[in-house]
Design an enzyme around this catalytic site. Sequence first.
Site, PDB file in Angstrom:
ATOM      1  N   THR A  21      -1.601   3.880   3.555  1.00 52.21           N
ATOM      2  CA  THR A  21      -2.370   4.538   2.500  1.00 52.21           C
ATOM      3  C   THR A  21      -2.692   5.996   2.827  1.00 52.21           C
ATOM      4  O   THR A  21      -2.372   6.887   2.031  1.00 52.21           O
ATOM      5  CB  THR A  21      -3.647   3.737   2.191  1.00 52.21           C
ATOM      6  OG1 THR A  21      -3.282   2.396   1.854  1.00 52.21           O
ATOM      7  CG2 THR A  21      -4.414   4.353   1.040  1.00 52.21           C
ATOM      8  N   SER A  42       0.804  -1.219   0.000  1.00 51.12           N
ATOM      9  CA  SER A  42       0.000   0.000   0.000  1.00 51.12           C
ATOM     10  C   SER A  42       0.839   1.271   0.000  1.00 51.12           C
ATOM     11  O   SER A  42       0.400   2.300  -0.528  1.00 51.12           O
ATOM     12  CB  SER A  42      -0.930   0.013   1.218  1.00 51.12           C
ATOM     13  OG  SER A  42      -1.857  -1.042   1.155  1.00 51.12           O
ATOM     14  N   PHE A  62     -10.495   7.921  16.513  1.00 47.51           N
ATOM     15  CA  PHE A  62     -11.594   7.216  17.156  1.00 47.51           C
ATOM     16  C   PHE A  62     -11.236   5.843  17.711  1.00 47.51           C
ATOM     17  O   PHE A  62     -12.104   5.139  18.214  1.00 47.51           O
ATOM     18  CB  PHE A  62     -12.757   7.096  16.159  1.00 47.51           C
ATOM     19  CG  PHE A  62     -13.205   8.433  15.630  1.00 47.51           C
ATOM     20  CD1 PHE A  62     -13.883   9.319  16.460  1.00 47.51           C
ATOM     21  CD2 PHE A  62     -12.925   8.818  14.331  1.00 47.51           C
ATOM     22  CE1 PHE A  62     -14.286  10.560  15.981  1.00 47.51           C
ATOM     23  CE2 PHE A  62     -13.326  10.050  13.848  1.00 47.51           C
ATOM     24  CZ  PHE A  62     -14.007  10.929  14.680  1.00 47.51           C
TER      25      PHE A  62
END
Length: 504
Positions: free
Chosen positions: A183, A120, A294
């Site tokens: 990413t 990635s 989060f």
Amino acid sequence: MTVMIVINIKKIAAIASCSLVTIAANAAVLPSNQTDSQWFKDSAKLVSDKTQQTTAKKAKNVILFVGDGMGVSTLTAARIFEGQQQTGNQGGEENFLSFEQFPKTALVKTYNTNQQTPDSAGTMTAIVTGVKSKAGVLSVSDNSLRANCLSSKGNELITLIDLANAKGLSTGVVSTARITHATPAAAYAASPERNWEADSNLPAEAIANECKDIAYQLVMRDEADALSVALGGGRRNFIPNDVTDGENKSGRRSDGVDLTAAWTENLSNSAYVWDKAGFDAIDVSTTDHLLGLFNSSHMEYEADRADDTAGEPSLTEMTSKSIELLNKNEDGYLLIVESGRIDHAHHSGNAYRAMMDTVELSNAVRAAVEATDPDETLIMVTADHSHVFTIAGYPKRGNPILGLVHNVGGDLAIAQDGKPYTTVGYTNGPGAVVGTRDDLSSIDTQDKDFMQQSLVPMSSETHAGEDITLHATGPGSDLIQGVIEQNVIFHIINQAQTLGGTKY
């Protein structure tokens, strides 16, 4: 489990001694190590030639969605998976994910400069800089050695985010993975090692040569270069290691700096939130810079999000709020949204969670389409790479995509070992059959925790090397056609939004 964050106020004072990261993003001039790259020059010319053949309008806004690991077989299975949950959908096969009916589509080659099957970091570097590079490195050229700080000096690449900021646009990066993961990190950070997410990850050589960790590079930027929105997981990389971050968890910063506090200290009209309640309470009309972290690590899979008692917003909710905040800039914005956990589910050999997160990405794209003006916003949906995930056998139409194969006549298909098998599976991974294959007759293969069987035993299923898709709608989408190198995506966005990064 309720997450509690205990901040040591004394640590905030350490922020004052930290210099901001300087971003050398002149909208008209990119470094020669970028523009002299043959990858860059060939792709820039290709897009320039296509531009001469079209009369496409320029895009005020660009939203780039990246489904991490979302190969063609994942799209096919997810569209069937979603369709089979809809009332009145004949068998699921006739369903479309929201973006699959965009008017423009291309195939994208994904290899890195040193790997046939990519990772990635290298693939996203190609997308955001216009230059292909090595696996494992973030927005530095392949002249750099992986995990060697000194070799990356002078090889840093300017990204789409840097160019958009330099033009005065608002920018945002959203991910369900750690926001410092490969990413999303490639969009705003330059590093020869994707794993340098916090300063405690830096080796002595990197510290001696003054490389900065990825979390630091996200937060410690001049206000003109700062992201307007950064939402995702990875809270641990932003807080000191003596700060409690939930049960049996703590921060991973050894420099004593609380970067969540630095965000609100350094940026005007800024806010930091860590749960859904705080996220829902944000007033975008008075917030110009929003940081949301989060989860200590990656955010929950969509299939498990409701079980998180601390509460996490969905990818759709994060996308919608980001657009609302970014849309305040009359000059426009660039937003990059990653559904990061499709990839993680596949690595675990768990097709159910991969399907759920792909469907949620489709929901987020639909919300973006509904929230934007199609005449001024280019929306693109792609992947960084695929996985060794396959759909096989000869199941009847409407057969549950995660179920056992039933033949057209309705009878259970039986393999040569006298046992049934599933429609979807993996070439390699943790579900590998070693010795005698399990009899799946009495196993619920549609359960969210079921691990699909695979061929080659590996602790983690791997990426695959085939092409992935690019879907687009809006101004500039006419440039998307045929089979393209992955770094062409940079030039399409640069051309559509006139970011100034192409010399042609």
